[in-house]
Each structure stands twice: as C-alpha cells, then as structure tokens.
Design an enzyme around this catalytic site. Structure first.
Site, PDB file in Angstrom:
ATOM      1  N   SER A  72     -35.172 106.256  60.465  1.00  0.00           N
ATOM      2  CA  SER A  72     -36.245 106.170  61.448  1.00  0.00           C
ATOM      3  C   SER A  72     -36.060 107.256  62.499  1.00  0.00           C
ATOM      4  O   SER A  72     -34.922 107.654  62.795  1.00  0.00           O
ATOM      5  CB  SER A  72     -36.181 104.794  62.121  1.00  0.00           C
ATOM      6  OG  SER A  72     -36.995 104.787  63.266  1.00  0.00           O
ATOM      7  N   TYR A 119     -31.199  97.940  66.691  1.00  0.00           N
ATOM      8  CA  TYR A 119     -31.910  98.384  65.475  1.00  0.00           C
ATOM      9  C   TYR A 119     -31.597  99.846  65.196  1.00  0.00           C
ATOM     10  O   TYR A 119     -31.205 100.227  64.093  1.00  0.00           O
ATOM     11  CB  TYR A 119     -33.418  98.180  65.643  1.00  0.00           C
ATOM     12  CG  TYR A 119     -34.246  98.925  64.619  1.00  0.00           C
ATOM     13  CD1 TYR A 119     -34.194  98.581  63.273  1.00  0.00           C
ATOM     14  CD2 TYR A 119     -35.073  99.990  65.009  1.00  0.00           C
ATOM     15  CE1 TYR A 119     -34.941  99.284  62.330  1.00  0.00           C
ATOM     16  CE2 TYR A 119     -35.825 100.682  64.072  1.00  0.00           C
ATOM     17  CZ  TYR A 119     -35.751 100.329  62.736  1.00  0.00           C
ATOM     18  OH  TYR A 119     -36.483 101.027  61.810  1.00  0.00           O
ATOM     19  N   LYS A 177     -29.559 102.011  61.968  1.00  0.00           N
ATOM     20  CA  LYS A 177     -30.048 103.172  61.207  1.00  0.00           C
ATOM     21  C   LYS A 177     -29.088 104.348  61.363  1.00  0.00           C
ATOM     22  O   LYS A 177     -28.756 105.029  60.393  1.00  0.00           O
ATOM     23  CB  LYS A 177     -31.452 103.568  61.668  1.00  0.00           C
ATOM     24  CG  LYS A 177     -32.534 102.545  61.346  1.00  0.00           C
ATOM     25  CD  LYS A 177     -32.753 102.385  59.856  1.00  0.00           C
ATOM     26  CE  LYS A 177     -33.871 101.407  59.541  1.00  0.00           C
ATOM     27  NZ  LYS A 177     -33.962 101.033  58.130  1.00  0.00           N
TER      28      LYS A 177
HETATM   29  N1  LIG Z   1     -42.915 100.528  60.016  1.00  0.00           N
HETATM   30  C1  LIG Z   1     -42.270 101.297  60.890  1.00  0.00           C
HETATM   31  O1  LIG Z   1     -42.750 101.525  62.004  1.00  0.00           O
HETATM   32  C2  LIG Z   1     -40.962 101.947  60.505  1.00  0.00           C
HETATM   33  C3  LIG Z   1     -40.551 103.088  61.219  1.00  0.00           C
HETATM   34  C4  LIG Z   1     -39.340 103.671  60.884  1.00  0.00           C
HETATM   35  C5  LIG Z   1     -38.558 103.111  59.886  1.00  0.00           C
HETATM   36  N2  LIG Z   1     -38.964 102.012  59.222  1.00  0.00           N
HETATM   37  C6  LIG Z   1     -38.098 101.439  58.188  1.00  0.00           C
HETATM   38  O2  LIG Z   1     -38.793 101.409  56.955  1.00  0.00           O
HETATM   39  C7  LIG Z   1     -38.388 100.267  56.205  1.00  0.00           C
HETATM   40  C8  LIG Z   1     -39.620  99.516  55.736  1.00  0.00           C
HETATM   41  O3  LIG Z   1     -40.405  99.206  56.869  1.00  0.00           O
HETATM   42  P1  LIG Z   1     -41.779  98.414  56.758  1.00  0.00           P
HETATM   43  O4  LIG Z   1     -42.597  98.822  57.914  1.00  0.00           O
HETATM   44  O5  LIG Z   1     -42.313  98.491  55.388  1.00  0.00           O
HETATM   45  O6  LIG Z   1     -41.239  96.951  57.061  1.00  0.00           O
HETATM   46  P2  LIG Z   1     -41.607  95.568  56.345  1.00  0.00           P
HETATM   47  O7  LIG Z   1     -40.940  94.501  57.154  1.00  0.00           O
HETATM   48  O8  LIG Z   1     -43.054  95.466  56.096  1.00  0.00           O
HETATM   49  O9  LIG Z   1     -40.868  95.725  54.949  1.00  0.00           O
HETATM   50  C9  LIG Z   1     -39.486  95.474  54.782  1.00  0.00           C
HETATM   51  C10 LIG Z   1     -39.356  94.546  53.594  1.00  0.00           C
HETATM   52  O10 LIG Z   1     -37.955  94.309  53.357  1.00  0.00           O
HETATM   53  C11 LIG Z   1     -37.801  92.914  53.088  1.00  0.00           C
HETATM   54  N3  LIG Z   1     -36.409  92.573  53.443  1.00  0.00           N
HETATM   55  C12 LIG Z   1     -35.831  92.600  54.664  1.00  0.00           C
HETATM   56  N4  LIG Z   1     -34.540  92.247  54.563  1.00  0.00           N
HETATM   57  C13 LIG Z   1     -34.292  91.989  53.253  1.00  0.00           C
HETATM   58  C14 LIG Z   1     -33.153  91.589  52.517  1.00  0.00           C
HETATM   59  N5  LIG Z   1     -31.976  91.350  53.130  1.00  0.00           N
HETATM   60  N6  LIG Z   1     -33.247  91.434  51.181  1.00  0.00           N
HETATM   61  C15 LIG Z   1     -34.445  91.670  50.553  1.00  0.00           C
HETATM   62  N7  LIG Z   1     -35.554  92.040  51.194  1.00  0.00           N
HETATM   63  C16 LIG Z   1     -35.474  92.203  52.529  1.00  0.00           C
HETATM   64  C17 LIG Z   1     -38.846  92.212  53.932  1.00  0.00           C
HETATM   65  O11 LIG Z   1     -39.175  90.939  53.462  1.00  0.00           O
HETATM   66  C18 LIG Z   1     -40.014  93.195  53.821  1.00  0.00           C
HETATM   67  O12 LIG Z   1     -40.836  92.879  52.721  1.00  0.00           O
HETATM   68  C19 LIG Z   1     -37.465  99.456  57.098  1.00  0.00           C
HETATM   69  O13 LIG Z   1     -36.130  99.721  56.730  1.00  0.00           O
HETATM   70  C20 LIG Z   1     -37.752  99.998  58.477  1.00  0.00           C
HETATM   71  O14 LIG Z   1     -36.618  99.915  59.333  1.00  0.00           O
HETATM   72  C21 LIG Z   1     -40.165 101.432  59.499  1.00  0.00           C
END
Ligand SMILES: NC(=O)c1ccc[n+]([C@@H]2O[C@H](COP(=O)([O-])OP(=O)(O)OC[C@H]3O[C@@H](n4cnc5c(N)ncnc54)[C@H](O)[C@@H]3O)[C@@H](O)[C@H]2O)c1
Length: 364
Positions: free
Chosen positions: A147, A171, A175
């Site tokens: 991120s 958080y 990362k």
């Molecule tokens: N959306 C944002 O703004 C953003 C920005 C930067 C980084 N990210 C990173 O991108 C990744 C995906 O983000 P997103 O927005 O799709 O989030 P999201 O919450 O929609 O998707 C994450 C998925 O991972 C699953 N999950 C979480 N912990 C788990 C575990 N221990 N075992 C199995 N499944 C698990 C959740 O149920 C969810 O479906 C994350 O790692 C997040 O930190 C997101």
C-alpha cells in the site's frame, strides 16, 4: 508509476495465461474479484481462497455470471483462513500453482489502531504461513498487495518507489514489515520472484456494475461513503479538515480505478513469468494525480447528473448539485447528505447480496 516493459492490454479471452494456474488469496474481496475476473478473461486458471471476513460468497458467483460458463469452469473457490496453516496445506494439496497473488488482509487503519494484535495476527501470520506453504510446494512467484501507506506522510509528492518509507499506524506497519520480510526471504532464496505492489486509493467497479466495493460495516474510504450517502444507506458524510494546504483545503488522495489496478496485477504477473532474475521489486500503482475530497464529491455529482438529466436538484445542494449536499461546519469540518433517487449508471455501492445493485462504471 506504471510497471515498465509489460503490456497489460488484450481483450477478453485473449489467452496470455493459457495453461497457467494462479492462486488468489482474498479473491472474494473488492480488488480480488476484479483481478480474478480479468485473470479468467486472460485465460488463466484461477483458484480463489477467502474466509469471507470482509466479503460474501455471492461476489464470486457474480464473477462467474459475468465471465460465463466456459471461463467460470476455470475458477475454483476454496474456503480457507490464511492464519490456519492446515487450510493453506489443503489449498496447495489440491493443485500446483504457477504463482500467487496475495490480497488477503485486513486494511482498516482505525481498526488497526484499536486492535493491532488482530492486524499482526491476520496480516503477518497469514503471510508467513502463505510463504512457508508456497515454499514447501515449490511455488516461488508472488505478487503482494502492499500500500502507498508505506510512504507515511510524504514530504514530496508524487511518491516514487525510492521515496522514504515510514509507517504511521499498525496497518501500515504490517505492510512495511511484510515488504521487508519478503525482501529478506527473496534475498535468502534468490530463485524467488516477488513483486510488491503499492496501491494508492482504488475506486470504481467493473462496467457491468455487478461487482464492486461493498465493505461490511462503516466504509473506511471516501468513495463508498459518498455512494452510501447518495443512495440513502447513510444519512451524511462528515468531511474532516478544511485547513490542508490544497486547492480547496480538503485532503488530497491519488485515486486509481480498480479495473486499472487489476490490469496492473496481470502486468506484474506477466513480468514475474518473463523475468527470472527480478528478485523482489516494488512498484507503485496510482495515477500520479491528486483529487480533493470536495472534487470527488463534485465528480460524483457530475457523473450522476450526466446519467440522469431529469434529476431535480434541491436548493440546498448549492454548488454540488444533484441530490448530495455538503454542509461546512466551521473550519474543521463539513457534512454531506442527500439522496440519489434513481439508481442508474452512477457510481454507488453494489450492495452485494443486499439489494438491487447500484451500478458503477469505469471511466475511460
Ligand atoms: N482498498 C484499498 O484502499 C487498499 C489500498 C492499499 C492496499 N490494499 C490492500 O489490498 C488488499 C485487498 O484489499 P481490498 O480492498 O480488496 O480489501 P477487501 O477487504 O475487499 O478484500 C480482502 C479479502 O481478504 C479476505 N481475508 C482477509 N483476511 C483473510 C484471511 N486471514 N484468510 C482468508 N481471507 C482473508 C477478506 O475476507 C476479503 O475478501 C489488502 O491486503 C489491502 O491491505 C487495499
């Protein structure tokens, strides 16, 4: 900002991934579903693993529906939790994977401040388990969801990959630590190929409007919040801070469309396959352009107004028009409230498994 030297283009079913099998952790989530969909369209065989902590099974059903029966036969789902190593063993016992895209993680900053132990357990233990099981099964290509939070409060913008790194909350620290950990692991195992993708702020949804961002609980990001206010799921949006040194005083973020972000993952994957000595390398995924909170509200209004010219605009809407109102509250805050009455092709929550979807469009 982009991943150099690899093309993410190609239409549906263009077949670059033929014969390759990819495991997508967190595949039922916001970015995961869009990436799974595009992987299938590119001809990859995909296994998604998720524990539905922040998603619902219907999300992947909708992906299947969008791609149709032939491509959907190439999608396998396995319910599993990455913090439970046996779950991952079962996933890897089922199939051989050429690479892993690792989305699964918790991502809410405020929650991480309140429950840092939960974030360490889920994000760090989950990734350590994933690495161990990948290694045991001879899978050594990994695309990791990092991120832009790893840049902390940057002194200079835009941030580049060699800008100073600093995490400001638990958080962000997960990362940053995982980036360092994966760098160390790759150093000790030079045959590994790892790409760390530092996302800025993903927004939007697939053009079908059938999948998109529909967070459980209170949204942590601006756009889903605006969308939920617009469709009346929430009464108002508080805009905190009018004293940033920006065009209108509100906070600026770099927003990237989720479909472009998914393209970026396919580009990263193809780069991993094509570059044996890539090592462990970080890439930003953003646009390099900033948008303020009020500009985002205004853009939302315009998108809505354009698609629904008959919408009557309440007087209080002021310069923001089309049914969403922003109330300033002194120097430090404003409230936005309102309703979108017609659920047309505007950006809004897809309400997975809840109600009739509000459709989200990709802007080209
Ligand atoms: N959306 C944002 O703004 C953003 C920005 C930067 C980084 N990210 C990173 O991108 C990744 C995906 O983000 P997103 O927005 O799709 O989030 P999201 O919450 O929609 O998707 C994450 C998925 O991972 C699953 N999950 C979480 N912990 C788990 C575990 N221990 N075992 C199995 N499944 C698990 C959740 O149920 C969810 O479906 C994350 O790692 C997040 O930190 C997101």
């Amino acid at each position: 900002m982009a991943i150099g030297g690899v093309g993410a283009g190609g239409g549906a079913g263009s077949g670059e991934g033929q014969g390759r099998s990819v495991l997508v952790t967190g595949g039922a989530g916001f970015i995961g579903t869009h990436t799974v969909l595009q992987l299938l369209e590119k001809g990859y065989a995909v296994t998604a693993v998720d524990n539905f902590h922040n998603s619902v099974p219907e999300a992947l059903d909708r992906v299947r529906h969008i791609v149709g029966p032939a491509l959907s036969a190439r999608l396998q789902f396995i319910f599993g939790d990455l913090t439970i190593k046996d779950d991952l063993e079962k996933v890897f016992a089922a199939k051989r994977y050429d690479a892993v895209i690792h989305f699964a993680g918790l991502k809410a900053v405020a929650e991480s401040v309140a429950h840092p132990e939960m974030y360490n357990r889920n994000n760090i233990v989950g990734t350590v388990n994933l690495y161990d099981v990948m290694k045991k099964h001879g899978c050594n290509k990994l695309v990791f969801s990092s991120s832009a939070t790893v840049y902390g409060q940057p002194e200079k913008v835009p941030c580049f990959e060699d800008s100073p790194l600093k995490a400001l909350n638990p958080y962000g620290r997960t990362k940053l630590y995982l980036e360092e950990m994966l760098r160390d692991y790759q150093h000790a195992n030079p045959e590994w190929r790892t790409i760390l993708l530092r996302y800025f702020n993903p927004i939007g949804a697939h053009e079908s409007g059938d999948i998109g961002e529909d967070p459980k609980g209170v949204p942590n990001n601006l756009l889903p919040y605006i969308q939920q206010v617009a469709v009346g799921r929430r009464p108002e949006l508080n805009v905190y801070g009018y004293d940033y040194r920006t065009r209108d005083g509100t906070a600026v973020r770099d927003y990237i469309h989720v479909v472009d972000l998914a393209d970026g993952h396919i580009a990263a994957l193809e780069k991993l396959f094509a570059t044996p000595d890539i090592g462990c390398v970080a890439y930003n995924l953003g646009t390099g352009r900033g948008t303020t909170v009020l500009e985002m509200v205004s853009a939302f209004e315009k998108a809505y107004g354009k698609e629904n010219p008959g919408e009557d605009v309440p007087e209080e809407a002021g310069r923001f028009g089309a049914g969403v109102r922003v109330h300033r509250q002194g120097r430090r805050g404003a409230r936005l409230e309102g309703q979108v009455r017609d659920r047309g092709d505007v950006q809004g929550p897809v309400e997975l498994g809840q109600e009739e979807p509000v459709r989200l469009l990709r802007r080209r």
